[in-house]
Design an enzyme around this catalytic site. Structure first.
Site, PDB file in Angstrom:
ATOM      1  N   LEU A   1       7.401 -10.784 -15.327  1.00 64.90           N
ATOM      2  CA  LEU A   1       7.349 -11.551 -16.563  1.00 64.90           C
ATOM      3  C   LEU A   1       7.441 -13.044 -16.268  1.00 64.90           C
ATOM      4  CD1 LEU A   1       9.719  -9.276 -18.627  1.00 64.90           C
ATOM      5  CD2 LEU A   1       7.250  -9.458 -18.871  1.00 64.90           C
ATOM      6  N   ASN A   2       8.301 -13.380 -15.335  1.00 60.77           N
ATOM      7  CA  ASN A   2       8.377 -14.736 -14.814  1.00 60.77           C
ATOM      8  C   ASN A   2       8.661 -14.610 -13.330  1.00 60.77           C
ATOM      9  OD1 ASN A   2       9.152 -17.286 -13.925  1.00 60.77           O
ATOM     10  ND2 ASN A   2       9.944 -17.862 -15.944  1.00 60.77           N
TER      11      ASN A   2
ATOM     12  N   GLU B   1      -0.845  32.299  29.099  1.00 58.64           N
ATOM     13  CA  GLU B   1      -0.143  33.571  29.316  1.00 58.64           C
ATOM     14  C   GLU B   1      -1.052  34.563  30.033  1.00 58.64           C
ATOM     15  OE1 GLU B   1       1.581  37.367  26.774  1.00 58.64           O
ATOM     16  OE2 GLU B   1       1.325  35.431  25.755  1.00 58.64           O
TER      17      GLU B   1
ATOM     18  N   GLN C   1       9.697   4.178 -22.978  1.00 58.66           N
ATOM     19  CA  GLN C   1      11.074   4.015 -23.430  1.00 58.66           C
ATOM     20  C   GLN C   1      11.554   2.580 -23.259  1.00 58.66           C
ATOM     21  OE1 GLN C   1      12.434   6.616 -24.786  1.00 58.66           O
ATOM     22  NE2 GLN C   1      11.574   8.450 -23.841  1.00 58.66           N
ATOM     23  N   PHE C   2      12.003   1.994 -24.380  1.00 61.95           N
ATOM     24  CA  PHE C   2      12.616   0.664 -24.388  1.00 61.95           C
ATOM     25  C   PHE C   2      11.752  -0.389 -23.683  1.00 61.95           C
ATOM     26  CE2 PHE C   2      16.380   3.517 -24.620  1.00 61.95           C
ATOM     27  CZ  PHE C   2      16.797   3.164 -25.895  1.00 61.95           C
TER      28      PHE C   2
ATOM     29  N   GLU D   1       4.201  33.335  31.477  1.00 58.87           N
ATOM     30  CA  GLU D   1       3.483  32.244  30.819  1.00 58.87           C
ATOM     31  C   GLU D   1       3.886  30.884  31.371  1.00 58.87           C
ATOM     32  OE1 GLU D   1       4.312  32.391  26.657  1.00 58.87           O
ATOM     33  OE2 GLU D   1       6.463  32.111  26.909  1.00 58.87           O
TER      34      GLU D   1
ATOM     35  N   LYS E   1     -13.162  -8.321  21.618  1.00 62.03           N
ATOM     36  CA  LYS E   1     -12.396  -7.083  21.759  1.00 62.03           C
ATOM     37  C   LYS E   1     -13.348  -5.894  21.669  1.00 62.03           C
ATOM     38  CE  LYS E   1      -8.045  -5.067  20.180  1.00 62.03           C
ATOM     39  NZ  LYS E   1      -8.463  -3.677  20.280  1.00 62.03           N
TER      40      LYS E   1
END
EC number: 3.6.1.74
Length: 836
Positions: A541-542, A191, A670-671, A37, A256
């Protein structure tokens, strides 16, 4: 280019035939197969596209190989016999149902050059009874192969993905398909088929020449593969806001072309064209008579089977300026080849003022999809510049394969598509750049048997109808994120180098530049507005404030809060608690740094979509996920993170970009609800929740008890960490308005943060109006008090390392004498809502 020093396709053919002639004549009683091969080590990707239409077979299989000193013992299992992709390597070895392996012995090998080698090997059957004793020595590979078989020769194009050893107890198959750094290794093999009689060289040569023409689209005598290409012209984005300051001296503009890059050397022996999309050189006959060669770089398009070459840069001979280069090509390179025409473009300039060039670009750009190029005519050491109406970028994309399915195809309501992850390049490493959908149409087909994608009619301008790429490739994207077409040349670079598309910073620059219109670059007010937009990230947030420190100190409050969240998540992910055997799909709102990623892993969910307005938190979370996912990768759930706020009317559509249909079984908040739950946001927040939560789905909320907070009359300070100095060991809560408090924890926050007061009666009333029923409500101190006996006694019997460490942390946290933890835990509460 000196053709005498480069191997041609015919040279490779002759090397293969020469080796075959040394092979012994076949013996009919011999059970041994003689394999000869020719292998191309880094074949051009385009050869897969040319081979596929004539394929006699296409398949994928797992290859098992044990190698020892030139001897390979091999076996294989067709992928059609493997159900799902989540099998561990050791399970794949267990799937082998045949003790008769193949023994391949290398007899002779000759490396022709850097791109090709010829090998002669023998193959025979080998009974391998005790292969399971050699698990660590068995190499596993996923092989995708396209084969064309003619009378005496077979041609194989292969992609091989390395999976690791047979001893590995992890699902490498799914991992390599999904991870951008797990690249396929291509090879192209010619091959010679063993027959009972020796094949004559003339017949072989005839077949090989025909196959080379088929694969490489040119006569083998005109093909040169061993070429190292370096782009001689650098072209970079010129940001529109930099236009007013650009030097106008000798500055010119030209259009182009939407073609492919081509490096051309013209000699009296032929025209040698290296095409960037092919990644090899093709020689063309010429009538050029000069003894001095000419080298140039240009853009090529194909019309009526004739190449149109547009000059970009004349490399040799060197002349004084770009106009003389243009004149040279017009005078010397006309009518020298039937297959090729050399052309030059019109150059606009010079310019007296910046407004003049801006006026020209305002006219040019709408009619030039590929944009324009700005260059200096003198030979100064500066790159060319490009400006486009649509700032396209190149990204590596990786089709997503899921946990159980072997098929990535998703059947939507009105379309069928593949989902992919998109990456940019971060100094040679893939940087996550979101996800997308690749719609399957007549022009885009997923080839499931070889893990490839076929595109039609995307390269017609260069004479190629079909392009086939693996499931990991480089693609061009529009500024709006639409996939335009695969980039063959860049995919070649991805496969053989550490390249994942444009650098991340370049992508960001392109996107920001897209927001500036060419006509606004002289308007200081509009440029100022754009600059202000980038300075003030709308999601924070800020925008001028970073609220959290990089080095947070975790104390008893954080540990015990984490314990409560662990119980909450474990309970509602449980298949037995809710009598639901399905894996949960989770939406995590304001997910932050991703502290709960691992909790959901142990909750055995199927997917998690997280949202947060803070891109910095998103970046840290993705890093954490990648780190967690690096060990047992394929077992981790599918995870997407998008920058979005629940307060936005675009929230649902943003989530739908990664979670295409269906609804979530769990919503994790969460939180963080205290940053959004306010009358001015009620309608938007609840509409978003209603749209995305499944019937029976649960919303898990942890926050501070608004009823207790509303009773505060002055600032309340809790000592929460006895090992820190007094300037950092506390958390303060101060009521600053009827519906707001100010919270400050110096051990983790750089400055105080305002939070809305969330009262139970308001929360349950609003949620009820939108179809959510409160099914659980409990304070943190109650949960901890109920858990103390278990944590301090029974949990000591736990032996698994991670769980043992978890409970040891909580036992230490319970020893919080001298702090106000017990009092503070009263202020934290859990709410669980169920959608009717």
């Amino acid at each position: 280019m000196d053709d005498s020093k480069k191997k041609r396709g015919t040279d490779y053919i002759e090397e293969l035939i020469l080796l075959y002639e040394d092979v012994p004549n076949p013996v009919q009683t011999d059970d041994m197969n003689h394999e000869v091969e020719l292998t191309f080590i880094q074949p051009p990707v385009i050869t897969l596209s040319t081979l596929l239409p004539f394929a006699t077979s296409q398949e994928s299989y797992i290859l098992f190989t044990v190698t020892n000193k030139g001897v390979k013992i091999r076996n294989r299992i067709n992928l059609s016999k493997i159900h799902g992709l989540d099998l561990k390597n050791i399970q794949l070895v267990d799937s082998i149902d045949n003790i008769i392996w193949e023994k391949k012995t290398l007899v002779k090998e000759h490396k022709i050059d850097s791109v090709a080698l010829v090998k002669y090997s023998t193959e025979e059957k080998y009974i391998f009874l005790d292969y399971k004793k050699y698990l660590s020595a068995i190499k596993l590979e996923l092989v995708n192969v396209v084969q064309v078989k003619v009378k005496h020769v077979t041609v194989d194009f292969k992609f091989k993905y390395f999976l690791g050893s047979g001893a590995q107890a992890k699902s490498s198959l799914l991992h390599v398909l999904n991870h951008p750094k797990s690249k396929p290794n291509p090879s192209l093999e010619f091959e010679i088929i063993t027959t009972d009689e020796k094949i004559d060289s003339a017949s072989l040569r005839k077949e090989l020449i025909a196959l080379f023409k088929l694969v490489f689209m040119a006569s083998p005598s005109n093909i040169i593969l061993d070429v190292v290409f370096k782009n001689p012209v650098q072209t970079i984005l010129l940001k529109k806001n930099e236009l007013p300051g650009i030097d106008l001296t000798n500055l010119y503009v030209t259009t182009k072309t939407d073609g492919v890059g081509v490096l051309i050397t013209v000699t009296n022996k032929g025209i040698y064209c290296f095409f960037t999309h092919l990644q090899y050189t093709i020689r063309y006959d010429t009538t050029f008579e000069s003894n001095e060669s000419v080298t140039l770089y240009g853009e090529a398009v194909k019309q009526n089977n004739v190449w149109q070459i547009y000059l970009i840069k004349l490399i040799t001979p060197k002349v004084s300026d770009r106009f003389k280069e243009k004149e040279y090509v017009e005078e010397r390179l006309q009518n020298i080849c039937d297959r090729m025409t050399f052309k030059v473009k019109k150059y606009e300039g010079p310019f007296e003022s910046h407004s003049e060039i801006i006026d020209l670009l305002t006219t040019y750009l709408p009619s030039q999809p590929e944009g324009v190029v700005l260059f200096y005519s003198d030979q100064r050491n500066q790159p060319d510049y490009k400006i486009k109406l649509d700032n396209t970028t190149d990204h590596m994309i990786n089709i997503i394969y899921r946990y159980m399915s072997s098929e990535p195809v998703i059947f939507g309501e009105n379309s069928t598509f593949l989902e992919y992850k998109k990456f940019s390049d971060d100094k040679g490493f893939p940087k996550d750049y979101g996800t997308g959908k690749l719609m399957l149409t007549d022009n885009v087909r997923y080839l499931n048997n070889i893990y490839c994608i076929a595109f039609t009619n995307v390269y017609e301008d260069v004479g190629i109808k079909n392009v086939v790429v693996p499931i990991k490739f480089i693609s061009e994207f529009s500024a709006t994120g639409e996939l335009i077409k695969p980039r063959i040349d860049k995919t070649f670079k991805y496969l053989y180098k550490e390249y994942y598309g444009n650098q991340y910073q370049i992508v960001v620059a392109h996107i920001r530049d897209q927001n500036i219109k060419i006509g606004d670059v002289l308007d200081e007010d509009k440029l100022s507005d754009v600059g202000q937009h980038y300075a003030n990230d709308k999601y924070r947030l800020n925008p001028d404030v970073s609220y959290f420190t990089n080095k947070r100190t975790r104390g008893p409050l954080g540990i015990l809060s984490n314990y409560v969240k662990t119980l909450l998540i474990s309970l509602y992910c449980s298949k037995t608690f809710l009598d639901n055997s399905n894996k949960r799909k989770v939406l995590a709102i304001d997910f932050g740094n991703g502290a709960d990623l691992e909790k959901y892993f142990y909750g055995e969910i199927s997917s998690l979509v997280a949202t947060d307005p803070d891109k910095e938190a998103i970046g840290r979370c993705i890093e954490r996920y990648n780190s967690l996912n690096s060990g047992i990768k394929s077992k981790y759930y599918k995870f997407d993170y998008i920058q979005e706020t629940i307060r936005s009317v675009t929230y649902v559509s943003s989530v739908r970009e990664v979670f295409f249909f269906g609804k979530f079984d769990l919503v994790d908040w969460q939180f963080a609800i205290h940053y959004s739950f306010h009358p001015k946001h009620y309608a938007t927040v609840m509409n978003n929740l209603t749209e995305l939560t499944a019937s029976g789905g649960k919303v898990l909320i942890t926050t501070m008890d608004g009823d207790l907070l509303s009773q505060l009359t002055d600032k309340k300070t809790f000592v929460i960490h006895k090992n820190l100095p007094s300037s950092e060991n506390y958390m303060s809560v101060e009521k600053i308005h009827e519906d707001q408090i100010l919270v400050y924890n110096p051990s983790s926050m750089s400055r105080p943060m305002q939070e809305y007061i969330v009262k139970r009666v308001n929360l349950t009333k609003i949620f009820s109006e939108y179809g959510f029923e409160l099914i659980d409500c409990v304070h943190f101190d109650t949960i901890i008090e109920r858990s103390k006996r278990f944590i301090n006694s029974v949990s000591k019997m736990e032996e698994r390392k991670s769980t043992k460490n978890f409970f040891e942390l909580n036992r230490e946290a319970l020893k919080h004498e001298g702090t106000d933890i017990d009092d503070l835990l009263r202020y934290y509460i859990v709410y669980v809502f169920s959608k009717r």
